[in-house]
Design an enzyme around this catalytic site. Sequence first.
Site, PDB file in Angstrom:
ATOM      1  CB  ILE A  21      -0.906   0.056   1.309  1.00  0.00           C
ATOM      2  CG1 ILE A  21      -1.990  -1.009   1.199  1.00  0.00           C
ATOM      3  CG2 ILE A  21      -1.913   1.212   1.261  1.00  0.00           C
ATOM      4  CD1 ILE A  21      -2.767  -1.134   0.026  1.00  0.00           C
ATOM      5  CB  THR A  22       1.002   4.005  -2.377  1.00  0.00           C
ATOM      6  OG1 THR A  22       1.509   3.122  -3.603  1.00  0.00           O
ATOM      7  CG2 THR A  22       1.936   5.348  -2.404  1.00  0.00           C
ATOM      8  CD  GLN A 139      21.732   7.879 -40.862  1.00  0.00           C
ATOM      9  OE1 GLN A 139      21.428   6.754 -41.390  1.00  0.00           O
ATOM     10  NE2 GLN A 139      21.324   8.708 -41.428  1.00  0.00           N
ATOM     11  CD  GLN A 198      23.388  -0.933 -24.659  1.00  0.00           C
ATOM     12  OE1 GLN A 198      23.116  -1.379 -23.289  1.00  0.00           O
ATOM     13  NE2 GLN A 198      24.217  -1.568 -25.326  1.00  0.00           N
ATOM     14  CD  GLU A 225      -4.659   3.035 -10.378  1.00  0.00           C
ATOM     15  OE1 GLU A 225      -3.802   3.176  -9.085  1.00  0.00           O
ATOM     16  OE2 GLU A 225      -5.943   2.867 -10.697  1.00  0.00           O
ATOM     17  CB  THR A 227       0.299  -6.054 -14.446  1.00  0.00           C
ATOM     18  OG1 THR A 227      -0.647  -7.087 -14.860  1.00  0.00           O
ATOM     19  CG2 THR A 227       0.747  -6.418 -12.893  1.00  0.00           C
TER      20      THR A 227
HETATM   21  C1  LIG Z   1       5.493   0.091  -5.043  1.00  0.00           C
HETATM   22  C2  LIG Z   1       4.317  -0.571  -5.146  1.00  0.00           C
HETATM   23  C3  LIG Z   1       3.012   0.285  -4.532  1.00  0.00           C
HETATM   24  C4  LIG Z   1       1.643  -0.046  -4.470  1.00  0.00           C
HETATM   25  N1  LIG Z   1       0.591   0.400  -4.168  1.00  0.00           N
HETATM   26  C5  LIG Z   1      -0.551   0.138  -3.985  1.00  0.00           C
HETATM   27  C6  LIG Z   1      -1.622   0.805  -3.592  1.00  0.00           C
HETATM   28  O1  LIG Z   1      -1.571   1.994  -3.032  1.00  0.00           O
HETATM   29  N2  LIG Z   1      -2.945   0.169  -3.504  1.00  0.00           N
HETATM   30  C7  LIG Z   1      -2.964  -1.022  -3.930  1.00  0.00           C
HETATM   31  O2  LIG Z   1      -4.329  -1.382  -3.952  1.00  0.00           O
HETATM   32  N3  LIG Z   1      -2.119  -1.922  -4.433  1.00  0.00           N
HETATM   33  C8  LIG Z   1      -0.858  -1.286  -4.610  1.00  0.00           C
HETATM   34  N4  LIG Z   1       0.131  -1.851  -5.074  1.00  0.00           N
HETATM   35  C9  LIG Z   1      -0.131  -3.357  -5.536  1.00  0.00           C
HETATM   36  C10 LIG Z   1      -0.201  -3.525  -7.283  1.00  0.00           C
HETATM   37  O3  LIG Z   1      -1.053  -2.946  -7.820  1.00  0.00           O
HETATM   38  C11 LIG Z   1      -0.020  -4.912  -7.498  1.00  0.00           C
HETATM   39  O4  LIG Z   1       1.195  -5.485  -6.981  1.00  0.00           O
HETATM   40  C12 LIG Z   1      -0.193  -5.170  -8.995  1.00  0.00           C
HETATM   41  O5  LIG Z   1      -1.483  -4.749  -9.394  1.00  0.00           O
HETATM   42  C13 LIG Z   1       0.289  -6.657  -9.469  1.00  0.00           C
HETATM   43  O6  LIG Z   1      -0.574  -7.480  -8.499  1.00  0.00           O
HETATM   44  P1  LIG Z   1       0.307  -8.741  -7.695  1.00  0.00           P
HETATM   45  O7  LIG Z   1       1.648  -8.216  -7.025  1.00  0.00           O
HETATM   46  O8  LIG Z   1      -0.574  -9.652  -6.896  1.00  0.00           O
HETATM   47  O9  LIG Z   1       0.887  -9.724  -8.938  1.00  0.00           O
HETATM   48  P2  LIG Z   1       0.358 -11.016  -9.444  1.00  0.00           P
HETATM   49  O10 LIG Z   1      -1.166 -10.827  -9.815  1.00  0.00           O
HETATM   50  O11 LIG Z   1       0.673 -12.302  -8.804  1.00  0.00           O
HETATM   51  O12 LIG Z   1       1.002 -10.919 -11.184  1.00  0.00           O
HETATM   52  C14 LIG Z   1       2.362 -11.655 -11.413  1.00  0.00           C
HETATM   53  C15 LIG Z   1       2.369 -11.714 -12.685  1.00  0.00           C
HETATM   54  O13 LIG Z   1       1.228 -12.228 -13.363  1.00  0.00           O
HETATM   55  C16 LIG Z   1       0.484 -11.553 -14.458  1.00  0.00           C
HETATM   56  N5  LIG Z   1      -0.615 -11.919 -14.341  1.00  0.00           N
HETATM   57  C17 LIG Z   1      -1.497 -12.073 -13.262  1.00  0.00           C
HETATM   58  N6  LIG Z   1      -2.756 -12.283 -13.601  1.00  0.00           N
HETATM   59  C18 LIG Z   1      -2.880 -12.454 -15.165  1.00  0.00           C
HETATM   60  C19 LIG Z   1      -3.855 -12.774 -16.083  1.00  0.00           C
HETATM   61  N7  LIG Z   1      -5.254 -12.838 -15.813  1.00  0.00           N
HETATM   62  N8  LIG Z   1      -3.349 -12.982 -17.254  1.00  0.00           N
HETATM   63  C20 LIG Z   1      -2.053 -12.726 -17.521  1.00  0.00           C
HETATM   64  N9  LIG Z   1      -0.971 -12.241 -16.817  1.00  0.00           N
HETATM   65  C21 LIG Z   1      -1.549 -12.098 -15.321  1.00  0.00           C
HETATM   66  C22 LIG Z   1       0.753 -10.243 -13.823  1.00  0.00           C
HETATM   67  O14 LIG Z   1       0.798  -9.232 -14.939  1.00  0.00           O
HETATM   68  C23 LIG Z   1       2.139 -10.014 -13.348  1.00  0.00           C
HETATM   69  O15 LIG Z   1       3.237  -9.884 -14.548  1.00  0.00           O
HETATM   70  C24 LIG Z   1       1.499  -1.646  -5.297  1.00  0.00           C
HETATM   71  C25 LIG Z   1       2.639  -2.382  -5.569  1.00  0.00           C
HETATM   72  C26 LIG Z   1       3.978  -1.875  -5.508  1.00  0.00           C
HETATM   73  C27 LIG Z   1       5.053  -2.855  -5.713  1.00  0.00           C
END
Ligand SMILES: Cc1cc2nc3c(=O)[nH]c(=O)nc-3n(C[C@H](O)[C@H](O)[C@H](O)COP(=O)(O)OP(=O)(O)OC[C@H]3O[C@@H](n4cnc5c(N)ncnc54)[C@H](O)[C@@H]3O)c2cc1C
Length: 293
Positions: A21-22, A139, A198, A225, A227
């Site tokens: 959570i940010t 280039q 690079q 927000e 992925t």
């Molecule tokens: C620095 C930071 C700040 C953040 N701040 C906030 C915040 O303020 N509030 C909040 O709510 N969240 C926050 N997050 C959470 C962030 O939004 C999630 O980490 C992010 O959405 C990914 O979810 P996960 O970590 O569960 O990854 P996972 O869901 O485990 O994903 C892992 C990988 O699998 C891929 N994947 C997952 N599901 C699918 C699918 N159905 N199809 C294809 N690929 C898939 C993902 O794209 C990723 O590449 C924060 C995260 C970080 C690192």
Amino acid sequence: RVLDEKGQIKGYRINGQKQFITNGGVADLYTILADTPEGPSFFIIEKGTKGLQPGKHEDKHGIRASDTAPVTLEDVYVPAENLVGGVEGIGLKQANRVFGYTRLMVATFGLAAGMSSLEKVIAYAKERVQFGTTLAEKQGYTHKLLVPNAVRIEAARAYTEEVAERIDSGEEDLQVEGSIAKYFATEVGDATANDGIQALGGYGYIREYEVEKIKRDAKIATIFEGTSEIQQSIISIFRLRETIRTKGGFYSGMSNELSSLPEQSGGPMVARAIWLLNELLLVARKLKVTKSQ
Ligand SMILES: Cc1cc2nc3c(=O)[nH]c(=O)nc-3n(C[C@H](O)[C@H](O)[C@H](O)COP(=O)(O)OP(=O)(O)OC[C@H]3O[C@@H](n4cnc5c(N)ncnc54)[C@H](O)[C@@H]3O)c2cc1C
């Protein structure tokens, strides 16, 4: 739900944990999306409320000045007036109303990172002399590390600004456009920032020259927000649905508009590409190819 002696809802008791959570460790107010009997609902919870526990500050790859922490809720009591909107079950609808805006905001983070890296690369390329001329005159260098990024950045910027203007003019339901802007601009920003390292050679790898920091900071924009992969899913589901609903009218309308532009603007060529995309979507749907995705 917590009921009063007359059976009316006087509050809620919330349990759960959320990673990453940010500002999770420093916030005064928390906006929590929690399951209620009528569905997901937003609540406002104040810092220091009994049972609300921020976890340890995460040691991150980039955006290291931004606080990120998990938050745990153990039997946290929240009075009914802290239910946002006063009605249970409208949380996802409320979230959707801001996604067009918040995704666009992250699009600009990614874009700005790419732009600042590119500015540093251009300055370096104009100064650095190798084999008798500046890098800017080679280039093999500019057409690999500068030009493609400059073009993609301008395209991403144009699209992001167009969506921003549509939001500012009061248009609603721009979640898909927000997803397109976020996906495109953050991937472009991240790739440009990577090329920035690079392009500065050994100096790119040294902290003092900043491009490696920009690259580390840019990466998060393709993750939080939603992925890039999740944005792709949203775009694919909603654009396919719109294509089917309008019997191909969504993209053919776009194509017709562009085909009337002068040939040298590139509009008619893009119109033909959009026409092809439309045909592809309709055929894929007809053959049920999209079903196995
Ligand atoms: C620095 C930071 C700040 C953040 N701040 C906030 C915040 O303020 N509030 C909040 O709510 N969240 C926050 N997050 C959470 C962030 O939004 C999630 O980490 C992010 O959405 C990914 O979810 P996960 O970590 O569960 O990854 P996972 O869901 O485990 O994903 C892992 C990988 O699998 C891929 N994947 C997952 N599901 C699918 C699918 N159905 N199809 C294809 N690929 C898939 C993902 O794209 C990723 O590449 C924060 C995260 C970080 C690192």
